[in-house]
Write a protein that holds these residues in place. Structure first.
Motif, PDB file in Angstrom:
ATOM      1  N   SER A 182       0.847  -1.198   0.000  1.00 36.55           N
ATOM      2  CA  SER A 182       0.000   0.000   0.000  1.00 36.55           C
ATOM      3  C   SER A 182       0.876   1.240   0.000  1.00 36.55           C
ATOM      4  O   SER A 182       2.094   1.174   0.163  1.00 36.55           O
ATOM      5  N   THR A 183       0.230   2.374  -0.176  1.00 36.32           N
ATOM      6  CA  THR A 183       0.974   3.632  -0.160  1.00 36.32           C
ATOM      7  C   THR A 183       1.507   3.945   1.234  1.00 36.32           C
ATOM      8  O   THR A 183       2.515   4.639   1.378  1.00 36.32           O
ATOM      9  N   TYR A 184       0.839   3.414   2.284  1.00 35.02           N
ATOM     10  CA  TYR A 184       1.371   3.595   3.638  1.00 35.02           C
ATOM     11  C   TYR A 184       2.705   2.854   3.776  1.00 35.02           C
ATOM     12  O   TYR A 184       3.668   3.394   4.334  1.00 35.02           O
ATOM     13  N   SER A 185       2.768   1.603   3.272  1.00 34.60           N
ATOM     14  CA  SER A 185       4.030   0.850   3.320  1.00 34.60           C
ATOM     15  C   SER A 185       5.096   1.555   2.502  1.00 34.60           C
ATOM     16  O   SER A 185       6.271   1.591   2.892  1.00 34.60           O
ATOM     17  N   SER A 186       4.712   2.135   1.370  1.00 33.27           N
ATOM     18  CA  SER A 186       5.681   2.844   0.535  1.00 33.27           C
ATOM     19  C   SER A 186       6.236   4.067   1.258  1.00 33.27           C
ATOM     20  O   SER A 186       7.439   4.345   1.198  1.00 33.27           O
ATOM     21  N   ALA A 187       5.357   4.788   1.948  1.00 31.17           N
ATOM     22  CA  ALA A 187       5.804   5.967   2.689  1.00 31.17           C
ATOM     23  C   ALA A 187       6.729   5.571   3.839  1.00 31.17           C
ATOM     24  O   ALA A 187       7.743   6.240   4.101  1.00 31.17           O
ATOM     25  N   LEU A 188       6.388   4.479   4.534  1.00 32.57           N
ATOM     26  CA  LEU A 188       7.233   4.011   5.631  1.00 32.57           C
ATOM     27  C   LEU A 188       8.588   3.548   5.106  1.00 32.57           C
ATOM     28  O   LEU A 188       9.633   3.821   5.717  1.00 32.57           O
ATOM     29  N   PHE A 189       8.579   2.862   3.974  1.00 36.79           N
ATOM     30  CA  PHE A 189       9.829   2.425   3.359  1.00 36.79           C
ATOM     31  C   PHE A 189      10.694   3.623   2.974  1.00 36.79           C
ATOM     32  O   PHE A 189      11.922   3.605   3.132  1.00 36.79           O
ATOM     33  N   LEU A 190      10.059   4.692   2.465  1.00 35.69           N
ATOM     34  CA  LEU A 190      10.804   5.896   2.089  1.00 35.69           C
ATOM     35  C   LEU A 190      11.501   6.509   3.302  1.00 35.69           C
ATOM     36  O   LEU A 190      12.670   6.913   3.211  1.00 35.69           O
ATOM     37  N   GLU A 191      10.801   6.576   4.432  1.00 30.40           N
ATOM     38  CA  GLU A 191      11.407   7.145   5.626  1.00 30.40           C
ATOM     39  C   GLU A 191      12.627   6.342   6.057  1.00 30.40           C
ATOM     40  O   GLU A 191      13.675   6.899   6.421  1.00 30.40           O
ATOM     41  N   HIS A 192      12.528   5.024   5.999  1.00 30.13           N
ATOM     42  CA  HIS A 192      13.650   4.177   6.383  1.00 30.13           C
ATOM     43  C   HIS A 192      14.787   4.296   5.378  1.00 30.13           C
ATOM     44  O   HIS A 192      15.970   4.239   5.753  1.00 30.13           O
ATOM     45  N   LEU A 193      14.443   4.463   4.085  1.00 35.33           N
ATOM     46  CA  LEU A 193      15.467   4.610   3.051  1.00 35.33           C
ATOM     47  C   LEU A 193      16.256   5.901   3.242  1.00 35.33           C
ATOM     48  O   LEU A 193      17.493   5.918   3.121  1.00 35.33           O
ATOM     49  N   VAL A 194      15.569   6.989   3.527  1.00 32.91           N
ATOM     50  CA  VAL A 194      16.240   8.281   3.728  1.00 32.91           C
ATOM     51  C   VAL A 194      17.227   8.202   4.888  1.00 32.91           C
ATOM     52  O   VAL A 194      18.327   8.761   4.833  1.00 32.91           O
ATOM     53  N   LYS A 195      16.857   7.475   5.947  1.00 25.50           N
ATOM     54  CA  LYS A 195      17.749   7.347   7.096  1.00 25.50           C
ATOM     55  C   LYS A 195      18.933   6.425   6.788  1.00 25.50           C
ATOM     56  O   LYS A 195      20.040   6.634   7.290  1.00 25.50           O
ATOM     57  N   ALA A 196      18.708   5.398   5.968  1.00 24.90           N
ATOM     58  CA  ALA A 196      19.752   4.411   5.713  1.00 24.90           C
ATOM     59  C   ALA A 196      20.757   4.876   4.670  1.00 24.90           C
ATOM     60  O   ALA A 196      21.938   4.509   4.745  1.00 24.90           O
ATOM     61  N   PHE A 197      20.324   5.684   3.691  1.00 25.08           N
ATOM     62  CA  PHE A 197      21.228   6.075   2.610  1.00 25.08           C
ATOM     63  C   PHE A 197      22.149   7.190   3.101  1.00 25.08           C
ATOM     64  O   PHE A 197      21.683   8.205   3.639  1.00 25.08           O
ATOM     65  N   PRO A 198      23.456   7.054   2.900  1.00 27.24           N
ATOM     66  CA  PRO A 198      24.400   8.022   3.485  1.00 27.24           C
ATOM     67  C   PRO A 198      24.497   9.340   2.745  1.00 27.24           C
ATOM     68  O   PRO A 198      25.268  10.212   3.164  1.00 27.24           O
ATOM     69  N   PHE A 199      23.757   9.526   1.657  1.00 26.59           N
ATOM     70  CA  PHE A 199      23.826  10.777   0.893  1.00 26.59           C
ATOM     71  C   PHE A 199      22.414  11.332   0.705  1.00 26.59           C
ATOM     72  O   PHE A 199      21.426  10.585   0.790  1.00 26.59           O
ATOM     73  N   PRO A 200      22.294  12.609   0.419  1.00 31.04           N
ATOM     74  CA  PRO A 200      20.966  13.176   0.142  1.00 31.04           C
ATOM     75  C   PRO A 200      20.365  12.557  -1.123  1.00 31.04           C
ATOM     76  O   PRO A 200      21.066  12.320  -2.111  1.00 31.04           O
ATOM     77  N   ILE A 201      19.070  12.308  -1.084  1.00 31.39           N
ATOM     78  CA  ILE A 201      18.364  11.719  -2.222  1.00 31.39           C
ATOM     79  C   ILE A 201      17.692  12.838  -3.005  1.00 31.39           C
ATOM     80  O   ILE A 201      16.915  13.625  -2.448  1.00 31.39           O
ATOM     81  N   GLU A 202      17.985  12.912  -4.301  1.00 33.37           N
ATOM     82  CA  GLU A 202      17.435  13.965  -5.143  1.00 33.37           C
ATOM     83  C   GLU A 202      16.183  13.520  -5.900  1.00 33.37           C
ATOM     84  O   GLU A 202      15.264  14.307  -6.105  1.00 33.37           O
ATOM     85  N   CYS A 203      16.169  12.276  -6.350  1.00 37.43           N
ATOM     86  CA  CYS A 203      15.058  11.811  -7.194  1.00 37.43           C
ATOM     87  C   CYS A 203      14.815  10.331  -6.920  1.00 37.43           C
ATOM     88  O   CYS A 203      15.760   9.558  -6.733  1.00 37.43           O
ATOM     89  N   ILE A 204      13.547   9.948  -6.901  1.00 36.01           N
ATOM     90  CA  ILE A 204      13.152   8.544  -6.783  1.00 36.01           C
ATOM     91  C   ILE A 204      12.280   8.198  -7.984  1.00 36.01           C
ATOM     92  O   ILE A 204      11.325   8.918  -8.299  1.00 36.01           O
ATOM     93  N   GLN A 205      12.623   7.100  -8.621  1.00 34.43           N
ATOM     94  CA  GLN A 205      11.904   6.665  -9.823  1.00 34.43           C
ATOM     95  C   GLN A 205      11.129   5.391  -9.519  1.00 34.43           C
ATOM     96  O   GLN A 205      11.681   4.430  -8.986  1.00 34.43           O
TER      97      GLN A 205
END
Length: 310
Positions: A182-205
């Protein structure tokens, strides 16, 4: 040169024996009848080619096309040289033609007047845009976990999902297990991705699934929760062309590799078990695995090299 068959050699030997010892003895020796020998002696003209079987194809057929039908077909083909078989048959039926499509096909094939269609234009892919830095664009997709991997009877009918994100520059990958698609799972995954990735994220495809966008739903003007979180982080959302998964090729290929390296050899007894095994697999076997596009470096090595160069 035509091939000499075994039957032709047999008949030649039979005729020579009959000329030397008589037709009766030849019939006894070769276990045949006299009429057979006389028939081939009359046909034999001194060459072995005269002993070849003649065609049994009839010279005419009671159901063959009439001269009127042949004229109708040739006239119609002259006016419609590129019409396909079915379209051509329909045009003929409207003018009194009563034959079947296979019958028409055989006639066109025999006369050499089948429509020749030019080949479809080949797909010419656009040049791939190489990324210059980590986080410039990250591909995100969802994989359905094969039901054959769920061995606990209590999990019958349950569905688990693997959310995957791959940085196009370094091939660094982040995965997470979810029980809901669901879009809720996608939003939660995004939050975890932003914290895990060591660089700023500019674009998600992503693709055009409803877990990412309402583009093909009745609420197309309303942003999903996933898109709301993207806007909060100042991340651009790029949607690939519909029904074109190759545009998300890196994450799609990683899912194929997951089938070979992980799901083909692992089973799960609970969601917690699946989530734990997936995390260990990604940490050990993906981000620390050398890749040819990276010059046989691991994704983690590429990120470390980039950090050292800036």
């Amino acid at each position: 040169m035509a091939t000499i068959t075994q039957d032709m050699r047999y008949r030649l030997s039979l005729i020579k024996y009959a000329d030397k010892f008589g037709v009766t003895k030849a019939a006894v020796k070769y276990k045949t009848n006299r009429q057979y020998i006389y028939r081939w002696k009359r046909r034999f003209d001194g060459s072995i080619e005269s002993l070849r079987d003649l065609s049994r194809r009839p010279h005419s057929h009671p159901n063959q096309h009439t001269p009127q039908e042949i004229k109708l077909i040739t006239d119609m083909r002259r006016r419609n040289p590129d019409a396909g078989l079915v379209v051509f048959w329909v045009k003929l039926m409207r003018r009194g033609y009563s034959r079947s499509i296979p019958g028409l096909y055989r006639f066109l094939k025999r006369q050499g007047i089948m429509a020749v269609h030019p080949p479809n234009p080949k797909y010419v892919p656009k040049p791939y845009q190489q990324m210059d830095r980590p986080g410039q664009r990250i591909q995100v997709d969802v994989k359905f976990v094969p039901s054959a991997c769920l061995v606990n009877r209590q999990l019958i009918g349950e569905r688990f999902f693997q959310y995957t994100a791959i940085d196009e520059y370094s091939r660094w990958r982040f995965v997470e297990a979810f029980e809901e698609h669901s879009t809720y799972s996608s939003a939660l995954f995004l939050e975890h991705l932003v914290k895990a990735f060591p660089f700023p994220i500019e674009c998600i495809q992503t693709d055009n699934g409803p877990e990412f966008t309402n583009r093909f739903t009745t609420h197309r003007d309303k942003p999903t929760l996933f898109q709301v979180h993207l806007e909060q982080h100042g991340i651009q959302h790029k949607l690939i062309r519909p029904f074109t998964p190759r545009h998300n090729g890196k994450v799609e290929r990683s899912h194929r590799k997951d089938n070979e390296r992980f799901y083909a050899t692992h089973t799960f007894y609970s969601f917690e078990d699946f989530a734990k095994q997936l995390t260990v697999y990604n940490r050990r076997d993906y981000n620390n695995f050398p890749m040819r596009p990276l010059g046989w470096k691991t994704p983690n090595q590429v990120l470390r090299d980039y950090s050292a160069s800036v």
